[in-house]
Design a protein around this motif. Structure first.
Motif, PDB file in Angstrom:
ATOM      1  N   GLY A  10       0.817  -1.198   0.000  1.00  0.00           N
ATOM      2  CA  GLY A  10       0.000   0.000   0.000  1.00  0.00           C
ATOM      3  C   GLY A  10       0.858   1.257   0.000  1.00  0.00           C
ATOM      4  O   GLY A  10       2.039   1.244   0.317  1.00  0.00           O
ATOM      5  N   GLY A  11       0.253   2.358  -0.384  1.00  0.00           N
ATOM      6  CA  GLY A  11       0.980   3.612  -0.464  1.00  0.00           C
ATOM      7  C   GLY A  11       1.502   3.859  -1.864  1.00  0.00           C
ATOM      8  O   GLY A  11       1.710   2.928  -2.650  1.00  0.00           O
ATOM      9  N   GLY A  13       4.396   4.700  -3.058  1.00  0.00           N
ATOM     10  CA  GLY A  13       5.748   4.312  -3.433  1.00  0.00           C
ATOM     11  C   GLY A  13       5.821   3.042  -4.242  1.00  0.00           C
ATOM     12  O   GLY A  13       6.676   2.905  -5.122  1.00  0.00           O
ATOM     13  N   VAL A  14       4.899   2.088  -4.000  1.00  0.00           N
ATOM     14  CA  VAL A  14       4.963   0.805  -4.698  1.00  0.00           C
ATOM     15  C   VAL A  14       4.622   0.932  -6.174  1.00  0.00           C
ATOM     16  O   VAL A  14       4.883   0.004  -6.949  1.00  0.00           O
ATOM     17  CB  VAL A  14       4.038  -0.242  -4.035  1.00  0.00           C
ATOM     18  CG1 VAL A  14       4.597  -0.683  -2.697  1.00  0.00           C
ATOM     19  CG2 VAL A  14       2.619   0.284  -3.892  1.00  0.00           C
ATOM     20  N   VAL A  15       4.029   2.047  -6.598  1.00  0.00           N
ATOM     21  CA  VAL A  15       3.762   2.248  -8.021  1.00  0.00           C
ATOM     22  C   VAL A  15       4.542   3.441  -8.569  1.00  0.00           C
ATOM     23  O   VAL A  15       4.263   3.918  -9.669  1.00  0.00           O
ATOM     24  CB  VAL A  15       2.248   2.425  -8.281  1.00  0.00           C
ATOM     25  CG1 VAL A  15       1.533   1.098  -8.087  1.00  0.00           C
ATOM     26  CG2 VAL A  15       1.633   3.498  -7.393  1.00  0.00           C
ATOM     27  N   ASP A  16       5.536   3.874  -7.827  1.00  0.00           N
ATOM     28  CA  ASP A  16       6.470   4.901  -8.293  1.00  0.00           C
ATOM     29  C   ASP A  16       7.730   4.172  -8.747  1.00  0.00           C
ATOM     30  O   ASP A  16       8.435   3.571  -7.935  1.00  0.00           O
ATOM     31  CB  ASP A  16       6.788   5.870  -7.161  1.00  0.00           C
ATOM     32  CG  ASP A  16       7.762   6.969  -7.563  1.00  0.00           C
ATOM     33  OD1 ASP A  16       8.672   6.699  -8.370  1.00  0.00           O
ATOM     34  OD2 ASP A  16       7.625   8.094  -7.067  1.00  0.00           O
ATOM     35  N   VAL A  61      -4.972  -1.591   5.841  1.00  0.00           N
ATOM     36  CA  VAL A  61      -4.789  -0.578   4.803  1.00  0.00           C
ATOM     37  C   VAL A  61      -6.160  -0.184   4.288  1.00  0.00           C
ATOM     38  O   VAL A  61      -7.122  -0.951   4.373  1.00  0.00           O
ATOM     39  CB  VAL A  61      -3.909  -1.086   3.633  1.00  0.00           C
ATOM     40  CG1 VAL A  61      -2.484  -1.341   4.073  1.00  0.00           C
ATOM     41  CG2 VAL A  61      -4.506  -2.339   3.007  1.00  0.00           C
ATOM     42  N   VAL A  62      -6.269   1.007   3.745  1.00  0.00           N
ATOM     43  CA  VAL A  62      -7.545   1.455   3.196  1.00  0.00           C
ATOM     44  C   VAL A  62      -7.798   0.750   1.871  1.00  0.00           C
ATOM     45  O   VAL A  62      -6.860   0.391   1.148  1.00  0.00           O
ATOM     46  CB  VAL A  62      -7.549   2.989   3.010  1.00  0.00           C
ATOM     47  CG1 VAL A  62      -7.443   3.677   4.359  1.00  0.00           C
ATOM     48  CG2 VAL A  62      -6.413   3.437   2.096  1.00  0.00           C
ATOM     49  N   GLY A 273       3.998   1.681   5.545  1.00  0.00           N
ATOM     50  CA  GLY A 273       3.593   1.638   4.150  1.00  0.00           C
ATOM     51  C   GLY A 273       4.558   2.392   3.271  1.00  0.00           C
ATOM     52  O   GLY A 273       5.466   3.087   3.743  1.00  0.00           O
ATOM     53  N   ALA A 274       4.335   2.296   1.978  1.00  0.00           N
ATOM     54  CA  ALA A 274       5.240   2.922   1.021  1.00  0.00           C
ATOM     55  C   ALA A 274       5.076   4.433   0.970  1.00  0.00           C
ATOM     56  O   ALA A 274       5.737   5.097   0.181  1.00  0.00           O
ATOM     57  CB  ALA A 274       5.016   2.326  -0.371  1.00  0.00           C
ATOM     58  N   GLU A 275       4.189   4.985   1.817  1.00  0.00           N
ATOM     59  CA  GLU A 275       4.143   6.443   1.901  1.00  0.00           C
ATOM     60  C   GLU A 275       5.293   6.986   2.746  1.00  0.00           C
ATOM     61  O   GLU A 275       5.572   8.183   2.750  1.00  0.00           O
ATOM     62  CB  GLU A 275       2.805   6.899   2.505  1.00  0.00           C
ATOM     63  CG  GLU A 275       2.644   6.623   3.995  1.00  0.00           C
ATOM     64  CD  GLU A 275       2.241   5.187   4.299  1.00  0.00           C
ATOM     65  OE1 GLU A 275       2.150   4.825   5.483  1.00  0.00           O
ATOM     66  OE2 GLU A 275       2.022   4.426   3.339  1.00  0.00           O
TER      67      GLU A 275
END
Length: 320
Positions: A10-11, A13-16, A61-62, A273-275
């Motif tokens: 989640g967050g 970062g995982v798709v950046d 996670v949301v 999370g990846a945030e």
């Protein structure tokens, strides 16, 4: 003992691409054995299903957070790294047609130089499974057959093709190429917390990755896996046991104790999370590597079927 790093769940970062690519490269440079990507085919808003790994039964996670496909994510990271292993944990097997999954996984394994490990499970989120067009009640039987299909397609040799006639899947004279880099196919581990998961690991798998169990229950499930392996004429000592621990919590002493109990791998979770700031994640990985690997030089291991001229291969992190 091997130490794997779970990719943040989640967050953004995982798709950046730069964020997650640098995360993976740093994990490799620290000497960790593999990267582990989790799966949810879809998230469900307002689910009535109970998440079995938290006290309140809620997924932490949301539902609208980004959750990339694990095989696509690992394919991207294979190109951003050189030697670190690539693993799922957990890929929800009933959501995938096994003929298509066999091709996708074998392609990733071949192009990464034999770095893929699949940890699979049957899933807990009823609404997600039903959204994928699968009967939740039959997902266990479906998963058992899916494993047989994967093994058949990966191992079949000869121009005549493979044939399968089962409850859920049927095909004749089918060839799946490319084949995995290892003659034994892609390692298949089973995740979960149930007796059924432990039995699947013993009957079909190369390992067991139990979630949310400790102490006497963990010992019991490991025994179930070993007993089932013996019942089916398999060597229980050849099966691996992997556990989850927090990246900032595991000590070298605890790792050594787990190794003495027969644990082969610890999947380390970042706890955020990846945030979170990327440098924070990198610092945490560096500190963990220093804590666990400080007493010796990393031995080197070869990746099956892969030659990387001029590059050192990260070593197996062995607890002492």
């Amino acid at each position: 003992m091997d130490y794997a790093i779970a990719l943040p769940f989640g967050g953004p970062g995982v798709v950046d691409p730069e964020w997650v690519g640098e995360f993976a490269r740093h994990a490799e440079s620290c000497g960790f054995e593999s990267l582990v990507a989790a799966e949810h085919s879809v998230m469900v808003s307002g689910t009535s299903s109970t998440y079995p790994y938290s006290p309140d039964g809620r997924l932490p996670v949301v539902p609208d957070c980004p959750v990339p496909d694990p095989l696509e994510l690992l394919s991207f990271l294979a190109a951003r790294t050189a030697t670190i292993g690539l693993a799922t944990g957990v890929l929800i097997l009933p959501h995938h047609h096994p003929v298509v999954l066999a091709k996708r996984a074998a392609t990733l394994d071949a192009l990464s130089g034999g770095r893929l490990r699949l940890c699979v499970g049957v899933g807990w989120l009823r609404e997600e499974t039903e959204a994928c067009g699968v009967d939740f009640a039959t997902r266990g039987r479906r998963a058992d057959e899916q494993v047989r299909v994967l093994r058949t397609l990966w191992s079949h040799d000869g121009p005549e093709g493979a044939t399968h006639e089962g409850e859920f899947f049927r095909f004749e004279r089918v060839l799946c190429r490319p084949r995995p880099r290892r003659a034994t196919g892609i390692p298949l581990h089973f995740g979960g917390h149930s007796t059924a998961a432990a039995r699947r690991a013993g009957r079909y798998g190369d390992g067991f990755q139990p979630l949310g169990v400790e102490g006497a229950e963990l010992t019991r499930l490991a025994g179930v896996m070993r007993d089932e392996a013996e019942r089916y004429g398999r060597d229980p000592d050849a099966l691996e046991l992997s556990l989850y621990r927090g990246l900032g919590e595991l000590t070298a002493e605890e790792a050594a104790g787990l190794a003495d109990l027969g644990v082969h791998r610890i999947v380390l979770q970042t706890g955020a999370g990846a945030e979170a700031d990327l440098e924070r994640h990198k610092d945490a990985m560096s500190a963990c590597a220093a804590r666990l690997f400080a007493d010796r030089a990393l031995p080197r291991r070869d990746v099956p079927g892969r030659d990387v001229p001029g590059r050192d291969v990260p070593g197996r992190a062995t607890a002492r």
